[in-house]
Design an enzyme around this catalytic site. Structure first.
Site, PDB file in Angstrom:
ATOM      1  CE1 TYR A 182      -8.932   2.679 -13.565  1.00 51.76           C
ATOM      2  CE2 TYR A 182     -11.249   3.287 -13.559  1.00 51.76           C
ATOM      3  CZ  TYR A 182     -10.074   3.037 -12.876  1.00 51.76           C
ATOM      4  OH  TYR A 182     -10.037   3.163 -11.512  1.00 51.76           O
ATOM      5  N   GLY A 191     -14.134 -16.608  -3.093  1.00 50.91           N
ATOM      6  CA  GLY A 191     -12.973 -17.075  -2.359  1.00 50.91           C
ATOM      7  C   GLY A 191     -11.803 -17.432  -3.261  1.00 50.91           C
ATOM      8  CG  HIS A 245      -5.807   7.037 -10.859  1.00 48.22           C
ATOM      9  ND1 HIS A 245      -6.245   6.476 -12.043  1.00 48.22           N
ATOM     10  CD2 HIS A 245      -6.005   6.073  -9.927  1.00 48.22           C
ATOM     11  CE1 HIS A 245      -6.695   5.263 -11.830  1.00 48.22           C
ATOM     12  NE2 HIS A 245      -6.549   4.985 -10.554  1.00 48.22           N
ATOM     13  CG  PHE A 282     -14.672 -10.791   0.625  1.00 44.89           C
ATOM     14  CD1 PHE A 282     -14.580 -11.689   1.674  1.00 44.89           C
ATOM     15  CD2 PHE A 282     -13.781  -9.738   0.594  1.00 44.89           C
ATOM     16  CE1 PHE A 282     -13.631 -11.544   2.670  1.00 44.89           C
ATOM     17  CE2 PHE A 282     -12.828  -9.566   1.586  1.00 44.89           C
ATOM     18  CZ  PHE A 282     -12.748 -10.475   2.635  1.00 44.89           C
ATOM     19  CB  SER A 283     -17.438 -12.873  -5.688  1.00 40.80           C
ATOM     20  OG  SER A 283     -16.178 -13.186  -6.285  1.00 40.80           O
ATOM     21  CG  LEU A 334     -17.356  -6.919  -3.459  1.00 45.81           C
ATOM     22  CD1 LEU A 334     -18.156  -7.363  -4.669  1.00 45.81           C
ATOM     23  CD2 LEU A 334     -18.036  -7.353  -2.177  1.00 45.81           C
ATOM     24  N   GLY A 335     -12.582  -7.031  -2.101  1.00 42.03           N
ATOM     25  CA  GLY A 335     -11.274  -7.667  -2.131  1.00 42.03           C
ATOM     26  C   GLY A 335     -10.893  -8.121  -3.523  1.00 42.03           C
ATOM     27  NE  ARG A 336      -6.559  -5.030  -5.774  1.00 36.56           N
ATOM     28  CZ  ARG A 336      -6.652  -3.844  -6.391  1.00 36.56           C
ATOM     29  NH1 ARG A 336      -7.379  -3.739  -7.478  1.00 36.56           N
ATOM     30  NH2 ARG A 336      -6.023  -2.778  -5.910  1.00 36.56           N
ATOM     31  N   GLY A 337     -12.749  -9.031  -5.834  1.00 37.07           N
ATOM     32  CA  GLY A 337     -13.548 -10.186  -6.208  1.00 37.07           C
ATOM     33  C   GLY A 337     -13.396 -11.380  -5.297  1.00 37.07           C
TER      34      GLY A 337
END
Length: 344
Positions: free
Chosen positions: A62, A218, A129, A215-216, A210-213
């Site tokens: 990262y 759509g 990893h 579900f925040s 969160l599905g890589r965002g």
């Protein structure tokens, strides 16, 4: 929704206890570099720890490297003793090209470098990893076992490992946790990986819950991707798939409205309801999003609501693979037999 406190769970069978929800720190040091304020990110980490989210997840890749340095700075002044620190090794960039490595020399060098960047004496949970398919998993775990004996790491984890790889690794030294992608739109691990972990008493750490965002907000999420956001290349975010997947978000959002929570809280709550051996690690760079995420711990779902969500989020209701076919995942993580290494 308010949260009264973050409960603690046992991760694996070797004694590691963590907050029931962790904090993924990848976004705080994006690979391409961003204008994120280091002081703001450190303040967010401290806020998370003060809120009871003490399980912090990073990796040497990262940044690369800058995320571990950031965590090292954040863990000063008595914070280190309050957290469960997880980092990873195994992805090396040489000449701009990624290489997966699990050979003993690389395992040891990776650990030493992470200890230095994190400025700690010991890493609580050290993951491979990605699995090096050229090196028998027994060889990699054997070196990690030595690092435990030397007091440099406490517990061993695997990420994106197949069931057979997990079993072989666990036979050398108990694996404490397997990190895998698990969410309402990524459920393939439920067939074999999750049952294997439970049979062996291995904890499950769910990344991208969160599905890589997704579900925040759509499908609107794709409109905010920067030019260098790696999600641009993921099949599920391609226009031909995104329009279909947006319907999944709409259905989840309808249930969330009935529950009086946000769709992201509902998606996180679904992961939490998979069991007390599962710890999701949503990431964020914003305090308000973090506060919303821990609110998911207060969302209670009935068996009927779980069934409704799972019928909506069945495999055939999601279009597109989670990664490009060339990416290393648990599906292609088997390693050669130990005998081949000895003969080499």
């Amino acid at each position: 929704m308010a949260v009264s406190g973050v409960r603690r769970i046992k991760l694996g069978s070797q004694g590691l206890e963590v907050s029931a929800q962790g904090l993924g720190c990848l976004g705080m040091s994006r690979i391409s570099g961003t204008s994120l304020s280091e002081s703001d990110m450190i303040a967010l980490i401290h806020h998370a720890v003060d809120s009871g989210v003490t399980f912090l997840d990073t990796s040497d890749i990262y940044g690369p490297h800058t995320n571990e340095i950031l965590l090292g700075k954040a863990l000063k002044e008595g914070v280190r003793q309050k957290v469960e620190l997880a980092t990873k090794f195994g992805i090396s960039f040489t000449g701009g090209k990624a290489e997966i490595r699990g050979d003993p020399a690389y395992v040891r060098a990776g650990c030493e470098a992470s200890l230095k960047r994190l400025d700690v004496d010991c890493i609580d949970l050290y993951y491979q990893h990605r699995v090096d398919t050229r090196v028998p998993i027994e060889v990699t775990i054997g070196e990690l076992k030595k690092l435990i004996e030397e007091g440099k790491i406490k517990y061993i984890g695997l990420s994106e490992a197949s069931a057979s790889t997990i079993r072989r690794a666990h036979a050398v030294h108990p694996i404490t946790a397997v990190q895998l992608e698990w969410s309402l739109w990524t459920r393939d691990v439920e067939a074999e990986i999750v049952p294997t972990c439970r049979e062996l008493g291995i904890g499950i750490v769910a990344y991208s819950p969160l599905g890589r965002g997704f579900f925040s907000v759509g499908s609107k999420l794709a409109e905010s991707f920067s030019e260098d956001d790696f999600r641009r290349s993921l099949p599920r975010f391609q226009p031909e798939n995104l329009a279909h997947n947006a319907k999944l978000f709409d259905q989840v959002n309808e249930i969330a409205q009935r529950k009086g929570c946000t769709p992201s809280q509902l998606a996180l709550a679904w992961v939490h309801h998979q069991g007390d051996d599962v710890c999701p690690i949503p990431g964020t760079t914003k305090t308000e999003n973090f506060n919303q995420n821990i609110g998911a711990l207060s969302v209670k779902l009935t068996p009927e609501e779980m069934a409704e969500l799972e019928s909506i989020a069945s495999a055939d209701n999601v279009k597109g693979s989670r990664y490009a076919s060339s990416m290393p995942t648990w599906e292609n993580s088997d390693t050669p037999p130990l005998s081949s290494w000895k003969a080499a």
